[in-house]
Design an enzyme around this catalytic site. Structure first.
Site, PDB file in Angstrom:
ATOM      1  N   ASP A  29      -1.519  -1.187  -3.889  1.00  0.00           N
ATOM      2  CA  ASP A  29      -1.844  -0.432  -5.109  1.00  0.00           C
ATOM      3  C   ASP A  29      -0.648  -0.399  -6.069  1.00  0.00           C
ATOM      4  O   ASP A  29       0.446  -0.868  -5.720  1.00  0.00           O
ATOM      5  CB  ASP A  29      -2.276   0.993  -4.734  1.00  0.00           C
ATOM      6  CG  ASP A  29      -1.319   1.613  -3.719  1.00  0.00           C
ATOM      7  OD1 ASP A  29      -1.770   2.068  -2.658  1.00  0.00           O
ATOM      8  OD2 ASP A  29      -0.103   1.597  -3.989  1.00  0.00           O
ATOM      9  N   ASP A  58       0.867  -1.200   0.000  1.00  0.00           N
ATOM     10  CA  ASP A  58       0.000   0.000   0.000  1.00  0.00           C
ATOM     11  C   ASP A  58       0.892   1.236   0.000  1.00  0.00           C
ATOM     12  O   ASP A  58       1.903   1.289   0.708  1.00  0.00           O
ATOM     13  CB  ASP A  58      -0.882  -0.030   1.262  1.00  0.00           C
ATOM     14  CG  ASP A  58      -1.727   1.229   1.401  1.00  0.00           C
ATOM     15  OD1 ASP A  58      -2.134   1.529   2.527  1.00  0.00           O
ATOM     16  OD2 ASP A  58      -1.960   1.906   0.369  1.00  0.00           O
ATOM     17  N   HIS A 103      -2.757 -17.141  -5.582  1.00  0.00           N
ATOM     18  CA  HIS A 103      -3.713 -16.405  -4.741  1.00  0.00           C
ATOM     19  C   HIS A 103      -4.930 -17.239  -4.354  1.00  0.00           C
ATOM     20  O   HIS A 103      -5.775 -16.786  -3.570  1.00  0.00           O
ATOM     21  CB  HIS A 103      -4.152 -15.139  -5.484  1.00  0.00           C
ATOM     22  CG  HIS A 103      -4.928 -15.472  -6.711  1.00  0.00           C
ATOM     23  ND1 HIS A 103      -4.359 -16.065  -7.835  1.00  0.00           N
ATOM     24  CD2 HIS A 103      -6.240 -15.343  -7.001  1.00  0.00           C
ATOM     25  CE1 HIS A 103      -5.289 -16.279  -8.735  1.00  0.00           C
ATOM     26  NE2 HIS A 103      -6.436 -15.852  -8.269  1.00  0.00           N
ATOM     27  N   ASP A 104      -5.023 -18.441  -4.957  1.00  0.00           N
ATOM     28  CA  ASP A 104      -6.161 -19.320  -4.636  1.00  0.00           C
ATOM     29  C   ASP A 104      -5.764 -20.480  -3.735  1.00  0.00           C
ATOM     30  O   ASP A 104      -6.644 -21.240  -3.308  1.00  0.00           O
ATOM     31  CB  ASP A 104      -6.725 -19.953  -5.927  1.00  0.00           C
ATOM     32  CG  ASP A 104      -7.474 -18.970  -6.787  1.00  0.00           C
ATOM     33  OD1 ASP A 104      -7.546 -19.214  -8.014  1.00  0.00           O
ATOM     34  OD2 ASP A 104      -7.970 -17.962  -6.244  1.00  0.00           O
ATOM     35  N   GLU A 112      -5.362 -20.704 -17.027  1.00  0.00           N
ATOM     36  CA  GLU A 112      -5.730 -21.434 -15.815  1.00  0.00           C
ATOM     37  C   GLU A 112      -6.817 -22.402 -16.262  1.00  0.00           C
ATOM     38  O   GLU A 112      -7.903 -21.965 -16.680  1.00  0.00           O
ATOM     39  CB  GLU A 112      -6.271 -20.515 -14.725  1.00  0.00           C
ATOM     40  CG  GLU A 112      -6.585 -21.300 -13.454  1.00  0.00           C
ATOM     41  CD  GLU A 112      -7.696 -20.707 -12.637  1.00  0.00           C
ATOM     42  OE1 GLU A 112      -8.604 -20.087 -13.191  1.00  0.00           O
ATOM     43  OE2 GLU A 112      -7.643 -20.849 -11.405  1.00  0.00           O
ATOM     44  N   ASN A 161      -0.707   4.595  -0.094  1.00  0.00           N
ATOM     45  CA  ASN A 161      -1.427   5.812   0.339  1.00  0.00           C
ATOM     46  C   ASN A 161      -2.191   5.602   1.646  1.00  0.00           C
ATOM     47  O   ASN A 161      -3.104   6.362   1.955  1.00  0.00           O
ATOM     48  CB  ASN A 161      -2.393   6.270  -0.778  1.00  0.00           C
ATOM     49  CG  ASN A 161      -3.440   5.187  -1.075  1.00  0.00           C
ATOM     50  OD1 ASN A 161      -3.341   4.060  -0.574  1.00  0.00           O
ATOM     51  ND2 ASN A 161      -4.446   5.529  -1.853  1.00  0.00           N
ATOM     52  N   ASP A 182      -4.449   3.559   2.691  1.00  0.00           N
ATOM     53  CA  ASP A 182      -5.869   3.141   2.807  1.00  0.00           C
ATOM     54  C   ASP A 182      -5.980   1.646   3.130  1.00  0.00           C
ATOM     55  O   ASP A 182      -7.072   1.083   3.131  1.00  0.00           O
ATOM     56  CB  ASP A 182      -6.647   3.468   1.512  1.00  0.00           C
ATOM     57  CG  ASP A 182      -6.135   2.661   0.313  1.00  0.00           C
ATOM     58  OD1 ASP A 182      -6.709   2.812  -0.785  1.00  0.00           O
ATOM     59  OD2 ASP A 182      -5.168   1.884   0.477  1.00  0.00           O
ATOM     60  N   ASP A 222      -7.994 -16.554 -17.030  1.00  0.00           N
ATOM     61  CA  ASP A 222      -8.753 -17.087 -15.899  1.00  0.00           C
ATOM     62  C   ASP A 222      -9.771 -18.148 -16.355  1.00  0.00           C
ATOM     63  O   ASP A 222     -10.555 -17.891 -17.267  1.00  0.00           O
ATOM     64  CB  ASP A 222      -9.500 -15.900 -15.270  1.00  0.00           C
ATOM     65  CG  ASP A 222     -10.172 -16.246 -13.967  1.00  0.00           C
ATOM     66  OD1 ASP A 222      -9.442 -16.602 -13.023  1.00  0.00           O
ATOM     67  OD2 ASP A 222     -11.406 -16.172 -13.906  1.00  0.00           O
ATOM     68  N   ASP A 234      -4.215 -10.196 -15.950  1.00  0.00           N
ATOM     69  CA  ASP A 234      -5.163 -11.290 -15.763  1.00  0.00           C
ATOM     70  C   ASP A 234      -6.349 -11.061 -16.697  1.00  0.00           C
ATOM     71  O   ASP A 234      -6.978  -9.988 -16.661  1.00  0.00           O
ATOM     72  CB  ASP A 234      -5.653 -11.297 -14.307  1.00  0.00           C
ATOM     73  CG  ASP A 234      -5.825 -12.716 -13.780  1.00  0.00           C
ATOM     74  OD1 ASP A 234      -5.286 -13.033 -12.701  1.00  0.00           O
ATOM     75  OD2 ASP A 234      -6.493 -13.510 -14.475  1.00  0.00           O
TER      76      ASP A 234
HETATM   77  O1  TEU Z   1     -10.136 -19.574 -10.201  1.00  0.00           O
HETATM   78  C1  TEU Z   1     -10.833 -20.604 -10.849  1.00  0.00           C
HETATM   79  C2  TEU Z   1     -11.148 -21.650  -9.910  1.00  0.00           C
HETATM   80  O2  TEU Z   1     -11.738 -22.618 -10.263  1.00  0.00           O
HETATM   81  C3  TEU Z   1     -10.726 -21.499  -8.505  1.00  0.00           C
HETATM   82  O3  TEU Z   1     -11.833 -21.167  -7.713  1.00  0.00           O
HETATM   83  C4  TEU Z   1     -10.122 -22.788  -8.100  1.00  0.00           C
HETATM   84  O4  TEU Z   1     -11.004 -23.824  -8.516  1.00  0.00           O
HETATM   85  C5  TEU Z   1      -9.982 -22.991  -6.657  1.00  0.00           C
HETATM   86  O5  TEU Z   1      -9.941 -21.810  -5.989  1.00  0.00           O
HETATM   87  C6  TEU Z   1      -8.713 -23.788  -6.534  1.00  0.00           C
HETATM   88  O6  TEU Z   1      -8.531 -24.161  -5.200  1.00  0.00           O
HETATM   89  C7  TEU Z   1     -10.070 -18.380 -10.951  1.00  0.00           C
HETATM   90  C8  TEU Z   1      -9.337 -17.344 -10.122  1.00  0.00           C
HETATM   91  O7  TEU Z   1      -7.990 -17.780  -9.897  1.00  0.00           O
HETATM   92  C9  TEU Z   1     -10.080 -17.193  -8.820  1.00  0.00           C
HETATM   93  O8  TEU Z   1      -9.382 -16.304  -7.947  1.00  0.00           O
HETATM   94  C10 TEU Z   1     -11.461 -16.652  -9.125  1.00  0.00           C
HETATM   95  O9  TEU Z   1     -12.216 -16.631  -7.932  1.00  0.00           O
HETATM   96  C11 TEU Z   1     -12.190 -17.552 -10.143  1.00  0.00           C
HETATM   97  O10 TEU Z   1     -11.389 -17.937 -11.252  1.00  0.00           O
HETATM   98  C12 TEU Z   1     -13.365 -16.793 -10.732  1.00  0.00           C
HETATM   99  O11 TEU Z   1     -12.873 -15.746 -11.541  1.00  0.00           O
HETATM  100 CA    CA Z   2      -3.572   1.867  -1.253  1.00  0.00          CA
END
Ligand code: TEU
Ligand code: CA
Length: 535
Positions: free
Chosen positions: A28, A20, A319-320, A250, A22, A24, A197, A97
């Site tokens: 960013d 971050d 991130h998932d 993905e 700024n 908040d 995605d 993305d």
């Molecule tokens: O994820 C696709 C997806 O199927 C994920 O939810 C995945 O199955 C699961 O989290 C794996 O453990 C993509 C993006 O990476 C995710 O962040 C989004 O929520 C999703 O598509 C919808 O856009």
């Molecule tokens: Ca920020």
């Protein structure tokens, strides 16, 4: 034929949690710019930004309401253009993305499509109910129904994810032309490609009922359909092939066969794909039912994919997914060794390595104690579903704690100051309490740190073409050991990984190129969580 995106290491940034600038409490783009020198020092050559477009943030940006702008909370278009330029000065390229299976329900296209007479109606998949019920029996990725009834037009619309993420209708040629325009908009700004995605679910071959399944009833009608291949071939032919860029898809529920159909050299569709099979070896059917990690099962799947595709996109977290050191290593006694072991695995596989923010300092799963600290829509939906199914509260929380995507979304731990140097404000998501001992500042100048090891491994990979283009030959896979070699033009390196907290005798020897125990010579035995590269 060698491609530049095969020779670089990709670093994934989840902008909301990176830095971050700024106060908040939300990461960013200016924050990313302020950390480019650190990323250049690490040695990465490509940054993948999770979405930074305007979004109501139901799914933290994966619900896009305007594809050709920047969400004000992340900054301005000028900031984005500056990031692309500043990264370029450091020979770092940017990929964005591309979320084109669905938009946000606040996207103008969807808002207009709610009027049956609108020319945008056919941008989405609207259907009448059947006897007062949804049009079919499909279930969503987020544990809800797949259809949302819209009073205004008296019909249902399809959403494979959250109800605020209506699926686009890829049978509509106007949707295809809109998306081509969006891709050109960003490629003309100088980005180097896209992470695509859930790209293999775009085309729905039918809306018939699916075979009842525990997970994703109906998915046989939309996973990796022929229509999706045609879409990907057209996007490649009409847009991507006209730029110096690449794509990584993905792709959910792919097998080596269907994966090759999506990214094989001659297919002219995607350049690489993220498969999920290696991320499913520690679960029963769905990720919410955890299974004890078994290095042999994990290694077998990785080995299979190494030789199943022309080229892989290798990752251990994103991130998932939960943090790999907590999941496949040890975030206790052998935290440092096992984080370095996983680094060795990632950087010596055949394929482009993807490092997720914080992985390079060994960030672990979060230390949350309850659902009130969780922000992820998927986790809340699954928690509610488990409650409806009468799972006891302690079991519900245990499921979420081990698997929630928020494990990977706690802010990057830059130093041991309050809020770990991530923000001067209140962070949008809790910061892990272990930031006092796991943070960038304490590692960046320590030659024995996890980050210093990542930096060495990235440099080694850059200088050793056999680690990039060499063949992958598995040598030994067991509950504790994963040993394989890479070979090119008569030279080879052997990689030995001990996934256990016990000493292992291996019978191998050779010159040490890299070791997470800083060995000068190798006597054939591996210490707990030891990784070693022999030449
Ligand atoms: O994820 C696709 C997806 O199927 C994920 O939810 C995945 O199955 C699961 O989290 C794996 O453990 C993509 C993006 O990476 C995710 O962040 C989004 O929520 C999703 O598509 C919808 O856009
Ligand atoms: Ca920020």
């Amino acid at each position: 034929m060698a491609k530049w995106w095969q020779e670089r290491v990709v670093y994934q940034i989840y902008p909301r949690s990176f830095q971050d600038s700024n106060g908040d409490g939300i990461g960013d783009i200016p924050g990313i710019i302020s950390r480019l020198d650190t990323l250049e020092d690490l040695g990465v050559g490509i940054l993948w930004l999770s979405p930074v477009y305007p979004s109501p943030n139901v799914d933290n940006g994966y619900d896009i309401s305007d594809y050709c702008d920047i969400h004000p909370e992340f900054g301005t278009m000028a900031d984005m253009e500056q990031l692309i330029a500043e990264a370029g000065k450091r020979d770092i390229r940017i990929i964005m993305d591309l979320v084109i299976n669905h938009t946000s329900d606040k996207h103008q296209w969807f808002v207009k499509s709610r009027d049956k007479e609108s020319p945008y109606r056919d941008y989405y998949i609207w259907r009448p109910g059947v006897n007062g019920r949804p049009p079919n029996n499909w279930t969503s990725f987020f544990g809800e129904d797949c259809w949302e009834y819209d009073e205004k037009s008296g019909e249902y619309y399809l959403h494979l994810f959250a109800k605020q993420q209506p699926d686009l209708n890829w049978r509509n040629p106007r949707v295809m032309e809109e998306i081509k325009g969006i891709m050109r908009f960003w490629l003309d700004k100088g980005i180097a490609g896209f992470r695509c995605d859930v790209i293999n679910v775009l085309y729905k071959s039918s809306l018939d009922n699916g075979k009842k399944k525990l997970v994703l009833t109906g998915s046989e009608h939309y996973i990796s359909q022929e229509g999706t291949h045609k879409i990907l071939q057209e996007l490649r032919r009409d847009v991507l092939d006209k730029y110096d860029c690449f794509t990584v898809g993905e792709t959910v529920f792919v097998t080596p066969e269907t994966g090759n159909m999506l990214c094989g050299e001659g297919r002219r569709e995607l350049d690489m794909i993220f498969s999920f099979e290696h991320m499913e070896t520690d679960q029963y059917i769905v990720k919410w039912f955890k299974r004890r990690f078994h290095a042999g099962r994990f290694a077998k799947v990785i080995s299979k994919w190494q030789n199943a595709l022309d080229w892989n996109a290798n990752y251990l977290e994103n991130h998932d997914q939960p943090r790999c050191v907590s999941r496949f290593g040890s975030d206790g006694q052998y935290h440092v060794q096992s984080a370095k072991l996983l680094c060795t695995l990632l950087l010596t596989l055949r394929g482009t390595p993807f490092i997720y923010q914080g992985q390079e300092i060994g960030m672990t799963n979060f230390d949350f104690t309850g659902m009130d600290q969780i922000r992820d829509v998927e986790s809340h939906n699954i928690y509610r579903l488990a409650k409806r199914l009468h799972f006891p509260a302690p079991l519900r929380w245990r499921m979420i704690k081990a698997t929630s995507r928020d494990n990977a979304r706690t802010p990057v731990q830059w130093d041991s100051s309050p809020n770990a140097g991530f923000t001067k404000g209140k962070p949008w998501l809790g910061i892990n309490g272990n930031c006092d001992r796991i943070n960038m500042a304490s590692q960046i100048n320590d030659p024995d740190s996890i980050r210093s090891y990542y930096r060495k491994a990235i440099a080694l990979r850059k200088n050793e073409r056999l680690l990039i283009y060499g063949s992958f030959i598995p040598l030994k896979i067991s509950k504790e050991l994963f040993i394989y070699k890479r070979e090119l033009d008569g030279r080879s390196m052997t990689i030995l990984l001990n996934f256990s907290n016990r000493r292992q005798v291996t019978g191998y020897n050779g010159t040490v190129f890299l070791s997470n125990y800083d060995r000068e010579a190798f006597d054939g035995s591996l210490s707990p969580y030891e990784a070693i590269i022999l030449g």
